[in-house]
Design a protein around this motif. Structure first.
Motif, PDB file in Angstrom:
ATOM      1  N   ALA A 114      -5.423  -1.380  -4.482  1.00 45.36           N
ATOM      2  CA  ALA A 114      -5.431  -1.196  -3.031  1.00 45.36           C
ATOM      3  C   ALA A 114      -6.589  -1.962  -2.397  1.00 45.36           C
ATOM      4  N   THR A 115      -7.727  -1.996  -3.076  1.00 45.02           N
ATOM      5  CA  THR A 115      -8.887  -2.737  -2.560  1.00 45.02           C
ATOM      6  C   THR A 115      -8.578  -4.226  -2.481  1.00 45.02           C
ATOM      7  N   LEU A 116      -7.966  -4.762  -3.533  1.00 47.63           N
ATOM      8  CA  LEU A 116      -7.581  -6.179  -3.515  1.00 47.63           C
ATOM      9  C   LEU A 116      -6.610  -6.464  -2.375  1.00 47.63           C
ATOM     10  N   THR A 117      -5.656  -5.555  -2.184  1.00 44.11           N
ATOM     11  CA  THR A 117      -4.627  -5.755  -1.166  1.00 44.11           C
ATOM     12  C   THR A 117      -5.209  -5.666   0.237  1.00 44.11           C
ATOM     13  N   LEU A 118      -6.146  -4.767   0.452  1.00 43.37           N
ATOM     14  CA  LEU A 118      -6.801  -4.661   1.765  1.00 43.37           C
ATOM     15  C   LEU A 118      -7.599  -5.923   2.085  1.00 43.37           C
ATOM     16  N   CYS A 119      -8.154  -6.547   1.061  1.00 50.84           N
ATOM     17  CA  CYS A 119      -8.854  -7.830   1.287  1.00 50.84           C
ATOM     18  C   CYS A 119      -7.866  -8.901   1.772  1.00 50.84           C
ATOM     19  N   VAL A 120      -6.642  -8.882   1.251  1.00 56.99           N
ATOM     20  CA  VAL A 120      -5.606  -9.809   1.729  1.00 56.99           C
ATOM     21  C   VAL A 120      -5.318  -9.552   3.201  1.00 56.99           C
ATOM     22  N   CYS A 121      -5.249  -8.290   3.584  1.00 56.01           N
ATOM     23  CA  CYS A 121      -5.009  -7.938   4.992  1.00 56.01           C
ATOM     24  C   CYS A 121      -6.128  -8.470   5.881  1.00 56.01           C
ATOM     25  N   ALA A 122      -7.369  -8.337   5.415  1.00 59.01           N
ATOM     26  CA  ALA A 122      -8.514  -8.822   6.197  1.00 59.01           C
ATOM     27  C   ALA A 122      -8.419 -10.344   6.388  1.00 59.01           C
ATOM     28  N   ILE A 123      -7.984 -11.055   5.363  1.00 58.58           N
ATOM     29  CA  ILE A 123      -7.827 -12.509   5.474  1.00 58.58           C
ATOM     30  C   ILE A 123      -6.763 -12.857   6.508  1.00 58.58           C
ATOM     31  N   ILE A 147      -4.890   2.296  -9.032  1.00 59.80           N
ATOM     32  CA  ILE A 147      -4.411   2.188  -7.654  1.00 59.80           C
ATOM     33  C   ILE A 147      -5.562   1.900  -6.682  1.00 59.80           C
ATOM     34  N   VAL A 148      -6.704   2.506  -6.882  1.00 56.45           N
ATOM     35  CA  VAL A 148      -7.866   2.216  -6.023  1.00 56.45           C
ATOM     36  C   VAL A 148      -8.236   0.745  -6.140  1.00 56.45           C
ATOM     37  N   PHE A 149      -8.253   0.239  -7.364  1.00 63.08           N
ATOM     38  CA  PHE A 149      -8.576  -1.174  -7.602  1.00 63.08           C
ATOM     39  C   PHE A 149      -7.577  -2.093  -6.905  1.00 63.08           C
ATOM     40  N   TRP A 190     -10.010  -2.154 -17.375  1.00 61.69           N
ATOM     41  CA  TRP A 190     -11.214  -1.320 -17.354  1.00 61.69           C
ATOM     42  C   TRP A 190     -10.989  -0.105 -16.458  1.00 61.69           C
ATOM     43  N   PHE A 191     -10.369  -0.282 -15.314  1.00 67.37           N
ATOM     44  CA  PHE A 191     -10.083   0.834 -14.424  1.00 67.37           C
ATOM     45  C   PHE A 191      -9.115   1.818 -15.079  1.00 67.37           C
ATOM     46  N   LEU A 215       0.829  -1.211   0.000  1.00 63.36           N
ATOM     47  CA  LEU A 215       0.000   0.000   0.000  1.00 63.36           C
ATOM     48  C   LEU A 215       0.860   1.257   0.000  1.00 63.36           C
ATOM     49  N   THR A 216       1.958   1.225   0.741  1.00 69.29           N
ATOM     50  CA  THR A 216       2.871   2.371   0.756  1.00 69.29           C
ATOM     51  C   THR A 216       3.425   2.630  -0.645  1.00 69.29           C
ATOM     52  N   GLY A 217       3.825   1.555  -1.332  1.00 72.34           N
ATOM     53  CA  GLY A 217       4.326   1.702  -2.691  1.00 72.34           C
ATOM     54  C   GLY A 217       3.273   2.230  -3.646  1.00 72.34           C
ATOM     55  N   MET A 218       2.035   1.763  -3.495  1.00 74.06           N
ATOM     56  CA  MET A 218       0.956   2.242  -4.360  1.00 74.06           C
ATOM     57  C   MET A 218       0.745   3.744  -4.192  1.00 74.06           C
ATOM     58  N   LEU A 219       0.763   4.205  -2.949  1.00 82.32           N
ATOM     59  CA  LEU A 219       0.606   5.643  -2.706  1.00 82.32           C
ATOM     60  C   LEU A 219       1.742   6.427  -3.354  1.00 82.32           C
ATOM     61  N   ALA A 220       2.955   5.894  -3.287  1.00 81.04           N
ATOM     62  CA  ALA A 220       4.101   6.595  -3.878  1.00 81.04           C
ATOM     63  C   ALA A 220       3.947   6.746  -5.390  1.00 81.04           C
ATOM     64  N   THR A 221       3.349   5.746  -6.047  1.00 83.89           N
ATOM     65  CA  THR A 221       3.215   5.830  -7.510  1.00 83.89           C
ATOM     66  C   THR A 221       2.203   6.869  -7.952  1.00 83.89           C
ATOM     67  N   LEU A 222       1.397   7.391  -7.031  1.00 88.25           N
ATOM     68  CA  LEU A 222       0.458   8.451  -7.385  1.00 88.25           C
ATOM     69  C   LEU A 222       1.160   9.786  -7.608  1.00 88.25           C
ATOM     70  N   SER A 223       2.427   9.867  -7.202  1.00 86.92           N
ATOM     71  CA  SER A 223       3.206  11.082  -7.429  1.00 86.92           C
ATOM     72  C   SER A 223       3.468  11.267  -8.921  1.00 86.92           C
ATOM     73  N   SER A 224       3.750  12.504  -9.311  1.00 83.08           N
ATOM     74  CA  SER A 224       4.115  12.779 -10.702  1.00 83.08           C
ATOM     75  C   SER A 224       5.624  12.678 -10.924  1.00 83.08           C
ATOM     76  N   ALA A 225       6.394  12.523  -9.842  1.00 76.77           N
ATOM     77  CA  ALA A 225       7.850  12.420  -9.955  1.00 76.77           C
ATOM     78  C   ALA A 225       8.234  11.015 -10.407  1.00 76.77           C
ATOM     79  N   LEU A 226       9.025  10.943 -11.467  1.00 78.00           N
ATOM     80  CA  LEU A 226       9.384   9.636 -12.025  1.00 78.00           C
ATOM     81  C   LEU A 226      10.109   8.766 -11.011  1.00 78.00           C
ATOM     82  N   TRP A 227      11.009   9.358 -10.228  1.00 77.59           N
ATOM     83  CA  TRP A 227      11.777   8.555  -9.277  1.00 77.59           C
ATOM     84  C   TRP A 227      10.877   7.965  -8.201  1.00 77.59           C
TER      85      TRP A 227
END
Length: 397
Positions: A378-387, A374-376, A363-364, A295-307
């Motif tokens: 992240a939702t899948l990943t949060l389901c893994v956390c719930a499991i 990323i929303v899609f 589709w997303f 999830l931390t990595g997903m949030l980072a990719t929302l940045s516009s900075a390539l690095w």
């Protein structure tokens, strides 16, 4: 008890771990070595990109189908021998692909390669669960998953570089030669099974009953779902990151985007470390940590900075391999009998997740571009956390 026996046992465990690393490398380098060659196939055979992609999708599709059959077959013929034959057969079929005079023959060879390769991933998990003590299983499984990560990386990055220097046919033939050597290295290192109980004959009713038992298990189906969801999120990230980075303002070349797969190095390190942590701390905490890293990595990719985008993809890779290495070892721990059947169900879920969720992610991407992807995911990943949280409360770590 003499001190020689523990040393001998430790040596055997190291050989098993190294052999399974080689098996993982061979399997995934052979599966993914055509991915960077798709444009070359379009040029060579005069086909469109969608048709060219069949060189990879047919292999993975046939692999998913063959996993169930290979797991059942190993109960009758044994683990180590089946893995060796599968690696040798797949490497030889890769050589056929390199020499194929027509597109149709190349596709037939790649489809057969997927069918043959099912004998490795379905059996490797069962072999480790039977031959490694419970306290060392997590680390050994982590090394195996690390081998798959390394093979997947080499199959994508090195093949592209070798093709640019020579030709795609020489590149595929070279990969076949390397993996033939790797197969014999596996055979030399992997000890013969000591805890495997052979079941003569191929009784369909027996295998159907074994799969049904695992599906009725209280916890195992949730681990199958973990593989489905986590691989679905991971593959979706890699599927559509390329589209984003090809476009302005980044306008990266295909070769530059291919280098992003070098982040699999972090996955190799994470797999081994996560397995060792799981042996000490329990499996649910490590899976939950892997989810948090993703999830931390997903949030980072929302940045516009390539690095930050590339760094975020590397972090996602670390988190995914933490989850996958622990979940795959967890299956062998919970399945007290018919472990190869349990492993085959996990891997079937894993590859179906890659196919279904990877396509659904398109589709997303179409509807909301990268933020929607990323929303899609992240939702899948949060389901893994719930499991993982549920399994922790159930005391099954």
């Amino acid at each position: 008890m003499s001190s020689a026996l523990p040393r001998t046992e430790r040596a055997a465990q190291r050989r098993i771990s190294t052999a399974l690393f080689l098996a993982g490398f061979a399997t995934f380098s052979l599966i993914y070595c055509t991915q960077p060659l798709l444009p070359e196939f379009s040029t060579e055979f005069g086909i469109d990109p969608a048709t060219s992609s069949l060189a990879l999708s047919l292999t993975t599709g046939c692999l998913a189908f063959s996993i169930l059959a290979a797991g059942a077959l190993s109960e009758a013929v044994g683990r180590r021998g089946l893995m060796f034959v599968s690696m040798v057969g797949a490497a030889l079929l890769n050589l056929v692909s390199a020499m194929a005079p027509s597109w149709e023959l190349l596709l037939i060879a790649r489809a057969c390669e997927g069918l043959v390769l099912g004998g490795v991933p379905a059996v490797a998990m069962a072999y480790l669960a039977e031959e490694m003590p419970a306290g060392r299983l997590g680390r050994a499984m982590g090394l195996y998953v690390g081998g798959t990560a390394f093979g997947g990386m080499i199959g994508r990055v090195a093949i592209g570089a070798l093709t640019e220097a020579t030709s795609w046919r020489i590149a595929l033939g070279s990969m076949a030669a390397v993996d033939l050597v790797v197969a014999f290295g596996f055979l030399a290192l992997a000890p013969a099974s000591r805890n495997f109980v052979r079941r003569p004959g191929l009784n369909p009713a027996l295998h159907l009953a074994a799969w049904a038992t695992h599906l009725r298990h209280r916890e195992l189906p949730f681990l199958f779902l973990t593989g489905f969801l986590s691989m679905g999120a991971f593959v979706t990230i890699y599927n559509y990151a390329g589209y984003r980075l090809l476009a302005a303002p980044y306008s990266l070349s295909q070769a530059q985007i291919g280098l992003i797969f070098l982040t699999y190095i972090f996955g190799i390190l994470a797999s081994s470390s996560a397995g060792s942590l799981a042996d000490r701390m329990g499996r649910p905490p490590v899976v939950i940590t892997g989810v948090a890293v993703m999830l931390t990595g997903m949030l980072a990719t929302l940045s516009s900075a390539l690095w930050l985008i590339i760094g975020g993809i590397a972090v996602i890779t670390v988190g995914f391999f933490m989850v996958h290495s622990v979940a795959s070892g967890w299956v062998g721990r919970l399945a007290s009998t018919n472990r190869s059947h349990a492993a085959s169900l996990y891997l079937l879920s894993y590859y179906v997740g890659s196919s279904v969720m990877g396509s659904l992610g398109g589709w997303f991407w179409h509807e909301g571009a990268w933020p929607a992807v990323i929303v899609f995911c992240a939702t899948l990943t949060l389901c893994v956390c719930a499991i993982a949280l549920w399994l922790r409360r159930a005391g099954r770590g």
